[in-house]
Design a protein around this motif. Structure first.
Motif, short mmCIF file in Angstrom:
data_model
loop_
_atom_site.label_atom_id
_atom_site.label_comp_id
_atom_site.label_asym_id
_atom_site.label_seq_id
_atom_site.Cartn_x
_atom_site.Cartn_y
_atom_site.Cartn_z
N TYR A 1 -7.25 6.57 -4.35
CA TYR A 1 -6.70 5.38 -5.02
C TYR A 1 -6.56 5.58 -6.53
O TYR A 1 -6.78 4.68 -7.32
N SER B 1 -6.43 -1.33 -3.45
CA SER B 1 -5.06 -1.86 -3.36
C SER B 1 -5.00 -3.14 -2.56
O SER B 1 -3.96 -3.81 -2.54
N THR C 1 -6.28 -1.44 -8.27
CA THR C 1 -5.89 -0.05 -8.56
C THR C 1 -5.22 0.06 -9.92
O THR C 1 -5.53 0.95 -10.72
N GLU D 1 0.81 -1.20 0.00
CA GLU D 1 0.00 0.00 0.00
C GLU D 1 0.85 1.26 0.00
O GLU D 1 1.96 1.28 0.50
N ASP E 1 -2.49 6.56 0.92
CA ASP E 1 -3.82 6.02 1.16
C ASP E 1 -4.52 6.86 2.22
O ASP E 1 -3.97 7.18 3.26
N GLU F 1 -2.88 -5.42 -8.70
CA GLU F 1 -3.85 -4.71 -7.87
C GLU F 1 -5.03 -4.23 -8.72
O GLU F 1 -4.88 -3.89 -9.89
N THR G 1 -9.80 -1.89 0.33
CA THR G 1 -9.63 -0.86 -0.69
C THR G 1 -9.18 -1.48 -2.01
O THR G 1 -8.84 -2.67 -2.05
N TRP H 1 -14.60 6.86 -7.89
CA TRP H 1 -14.76 6.52 -6.50
C TRP H 1 -16.11 7.05 -6.03
O TRP H 1 -16.44 8.21 -6.29
#
Length: 571
Positions: free
Chosen positions: A251, A195, A155, A37, A41, A153, A193, A244
């Motif tokens: 992120y 990630s 992300t 991470e 964050d 990920e 999350t 989001w």
């Protein structure tokens, strides 16, 4: 033994069985899911949870090469936050990459981290990144977990756009089922999350950081099942829209416009699957404040699993195949033009014509022979004349070329060297490599060099962890770059270097927005790149995405690495 963490681990036990947290004190070997991470964050980005104060504990002073338990060698620090740090390391006993979380034994969260890690290790569900060890020794607490070099990920996947509808369906199905299983055993994530969700090379989805990521940051919740369910809804929302679902950016995703509230994914982006859009809103119920068309909100992962099961199954897209070219017989296969006979069929035999045996026939043969001889003679004369004319033309051309110092002929435009005015390291993700040594790549001394760190995985670098390493060069002004000569230190299989034109030396400019002007893959100690797309630019990024395996030296251990000795540009 460590105390149980009621803040980060204990949740309602829906199964009626003894929660795994009650068995935590009996565990001797466990760990935590892989954690890469970022320090940026945001706790608020989840829309839930809070943090404890880390107190005055400071992170231990560790460095690359340090060994824990004479076994785990630290390689690279990937997170340093709130008094703890996370590292990529090597288990020298089993010769594999692992991840390690480290914090001082007197850190206010050390007890809860150990308890969360031991509880997570007891679950043993392969849908979660597995905990391998959790130890307190030498005033340190460390948690060792799996490292998945082939996983990406969520992300990183969303950086290029929303997921395909079947991929989003698979993600929310597998994550919901995994979290429902964890909650049945009394475990919560509380920091689910983008990630923390990974897709492996086989297409499976895995979750890292169960209980431990929240314990490291002191996150707690009075309604852990509702917290994780809303987090799953946010993941699905982001997968469908590449946004989001809150009014803040997080992120790498843009948030919703301020003041509009929570709107359905199919109102944010055209073409979103209606069923998945409603499912995301049911998970993001916002305390029941849903639109009238939505069904009852889902408040637990188990309810979310049931809602998914009631949906019509979303099938994977049909594979596309290129139609093969129509099969055509050749004259060789057909017997020089005759149609191929059918097997078993009797073909009539054509009798050959009678030979020319009459007086007329003999005269005709003599006439044909005479014509052939005449044609051959005429053809030979014309061929000789053509060759003589061609020879004269060549002589004339040579004379023209040498006359007037080559005037009238095309001249190859000579290349000229382009002076490098400055340079700095480009860091797309993670830590810098050797920023103080970039000047050694154009100082004219081939014995000096800039180097990368040593990586466990290779030769290709992993975009989810480190997409590449490189240097941005300043050419002083707009230049048309035609080529580059690059000296490299380590030979082997293999080094891939790409040149990009960019508008600044800043690392904030993403590579995919730059102009690609040339690339090369080599196994030697030099690389010459010929520019394939000529464009004027003042700044050129030298970007390395694959490095060979090399032995250890005074700067780094053995692993996949590379060093640049000399860089020269031509225009």
């Amino acid at each position: 033994m460590a105390e149980r963490s009621t803040a980060a681990v204990d949740v309602a036990d829906n199964s009626g069985d003894e929660p795994l947290t009650a068995k935590a004190d009996q565990s001797t070997s466990d760990g935590v899911a892989q954690n890469r991470e970022r320090e940026t964050d945001s706790e608020e980005a989840q829309g839930s949870g809070g943090t404890e104060s880390p107190g005055k504990a400071s992170p231990p002073e560790l460095h690359s090469g340090h060994k824990l338990a004479r076994r785990y060698r630290l390689e690279e620090c990937v997170t340093r936050l709130d008094g703890f740090s996370s590292w990529r390391a090597v288990d020298e006993k089993l010769r594999r990459a692992v991840g390690v979380h480290l914090l001082p034994a007197d850190h206010p969260r050390a007890r809860s981290v150990l308890a969360a890690a031991r509880s997570s290790a007891l679950l043993g569900d392969p849908r979660f990144v597995q905990v391998l060890d959790a130890v307190e020794e030498n005033d340190l607490v460390y948690v060792v977990h799996e490292w998945l070099p082939d996983a990406t990920e969520l992300t990183a996947l969303l950086a290029s756009g929303p997921l395909e509808v079947h991929e989003a369906y698979q993600m929310v199905s597998q994550v919901s089922q995994a979290m429902a299983a964890a909650h049945r055993e009394g475990l919560a994530h509380l920091r689910l999350t983008p990630s923390a969700v990974l897709r492996t090379s086989t297409g499976q989805w895995r979750i890292r950081g169960l209980a431990v990521n929240a314990a490291l940051r002191g996150i707690s919740s009075e309604t852990p099942q509702r917290t994780d369910t809303e987090a799953i809804g946010a993941l699905l929302y982001a997968a469908l829209t590449q946004r989001w679902p809150y009014d803040n950016d997080a992120y790498g995703l843009s948030g919703l416009p301020k003041g509009v509230g929570l709107i359905a994914p199919d109102q944010v982006r055209a073409g979103v699957h209606r069923g998945l859009s409603e499912l995301a809103m049911r998970a993001l119920a916002n305390d029941g404040a849903t639109a009238s068309r939505h069904e009852t909100p889902c408040t637990t992962p188990e309810e979310l699993v049931k809602a998914i099961a009631e949906m019509p199954r979303i099938r994977p897209p049909e594979p596309t195949f290129t139609a093969p070219p129509e099969y055509q017989r050749t004259s060789y296969q057909q017997g020089y033009g005759r149609p191929a006979p059918h097997m078993g069929a009797t073909q009539p035999v054509t009798a050959p014509p009678p030979p020319l045996q009459s007086r007329t026939g003999k005269a005709l043969k003599w006439a044909v022979s005479a014509l052939l001889i005449a044609a051959l003679g005429l053809g030979s004369w014309q061929l000789a004349e053509t060759l003589m004319q061609h020879s004269k033309s060549d002589d004339t051309q040579k004379t023209k070329t040498t006359d007037g110092n080559g005037k009238g002929t095309d001249q190859t435009k000579p290349v000229k060297p382009i002076a490098i005015k400055g340079a700095q390291e480009y860091v797309a993700k993670g830590d810098a490599q050797a920023p103080g040594d970039v000047g050694k790549t154009y100082d004219g001394d081939s014995s000096t060099y800039w180097r990368s760190k040593s990586f466990v995985d290779g030769p290709e670098m992993k975009p989810a962890f480190k997409p590449g390493v490189g240097i941005v060069y300043d050419l002083g002004s707009q230049q048309t770059v035609t080529g580059a000569s690059i000296g490299i230190r380590y030979p082997g299989d293999h080094t891939t270097i790409t040149l990009y034109g960019t508008d600044s030396m800043s690392s904030s400019t993403p590579v995919d927005s730059m102009t690609k002007i040339g690339t090369i893959t080599t196994s030697g100690t030099s690389a010459k790149i010929t520019v394939t797309k000529k464009a004027k630019t003042q700044y050129v990024l030298l970007w390395i995405t694959a490095m060979p395996y090399a032995s250890g030296d005074q700067y780094s251990g053995a692993g996949y690495k590379q060093a640049i000795t000399d860089v020269k540009f031509t225009g």
